[in-house]
Design an enzyme around this catalytic site. Structure first.
Site, PDB file in Angstrom:
ATOM      1  N   CYS A 230     -29.039  21.616  35.891  1.00  0.00           N
ATOM      2  CA  CYS A 230     -30.043  22.055  34.808  1.00  0.00           C
ATOM      3  C   CYS A 230     -30.362  23.392  35.453  1.00  0.00           C
ATOM      4  CB  CYS A 230     -31.086  21.227  34.396  1.00  0.00           C
ATOM      5  SG  CYS A 230     -32.122  21.924  33.050  1.00  0.00           S
ATOM      6  N   LEU A 231     -30.653  24.466  34.722  1.00  0.00           N
ATOM      7  CA  LEU A 231     -31.057  25.681  35.150  1.00  0.00           C
ATOM      8  C   LEU A 231     -32.777  25.555  35.398  1.00  0.00           C
ATOM      9  CD1 LEU A 231     -29.586  28.334  32.718  1.00  0.00           C
ATOM     10  CD2 LEU A 231     -28.749  27.997  34.928  1.00  0.00           C
TER      11      LEU A 231
ATOM     12  N   GLU B 262     -28.663  19.774  26.333  1.00  0.00           N
ATOM     13  CA  GLU B 262     -29.433  20.749  25.666  1.00  0.00           C
ATOM     14  C   GLU B 262     -30.106  20.025  24.647  1.00  0.00           C
ATOM     15  OE1 GLU B 262     -30.005  23.357  27.257  1.00  0.00           O
ATOM     16  OE2 GLU B 262     -28.317  23.021  28.099  1.00  0.00           O
TER      17      GLU B 262
HETATM   18 CO    CO Z   1     -30.964  21.760  31.249  1.00  0.00          CO
END
Ligand code: CO
Length: 170
Positions: free
Chosen positions: A90-91, A133
């Protein structure tokens, strides 16, 4: 367009529930354009508005399958089946990776940037990205769905397998 700052794990906003989008106006379009640029810059396959500090039910994905960036406003999973296990990151949680179970196929109902409803279907990585998301919109992170984080050694091994093409054989 502008790059926005991606919120990271210690930011409590990531645990909050995003609110539905009700106005499909230029303000929303600017957010979506900025999200697109921010995701590309960070080499991500998906981004939720909450990750750039906006508690709105909007996400984008681009899994490099030729369909470009898909924008999903007020998305909900209406059907899912099958199961897959795969590496997920995940970013907002840089340097963290885990093997996460997800449905192999999902059908998502969502609006586009003009407010029109449609169905977006995904299999494999696209299904994984959609689930990941949409989870963000309710304050869920992939670490909630994993058994344990991958170690550096496990990560290296998985990377080597990908380079050698073993993943496709498995
Ligand atoms: Co994420």
């Amino acid at each position: 367009m502008a790059i926005r700052i991606i919120r990271t794990e210690e930011d409590p906003i990531l645990r909050k529930t995003s609110r539905p989008v009700t106005k499909f106006d230029e303000k929303l379009w600017t957010i979506l354009d900025d999200m697109r640029e921010t995701m590309k810059k960070a080499n991500g396959v998906g981004l939720a508005a909450v990750q750039v500090g906006l508690l709105r039910r909007a996400v984008i994905i681009d899994v490099d399958d030729g369909s470009g960036v898909i924008e999903l406003i007020n998305p909900e999973i209406v059907e899912y089946d099958g199961e897959q296990e795969g590496q997920e990151g995940c970013l907002s949680l840089p340097d963290k990776w885990a093997i996460v179970k997800r449905p192999n196929h999902v059908k998502v109902r969502a609006q586009n940037r003009n407010g029109a409803w449609r169905i977006v279907e995904g299999e494999g990585l696209k299904a994984r990205a959609l689930c990941h998301e949409i989870d963000h919109l309710d304050g869920h992170l992939f670490i909630d769905r994993m058994e344990k984080l991958l170690t550096q050694e496990e990560l290296r091994r998985l990377q080597n397998e990908r380079i050698n093409g073993k993943e496709e054989d498995a």
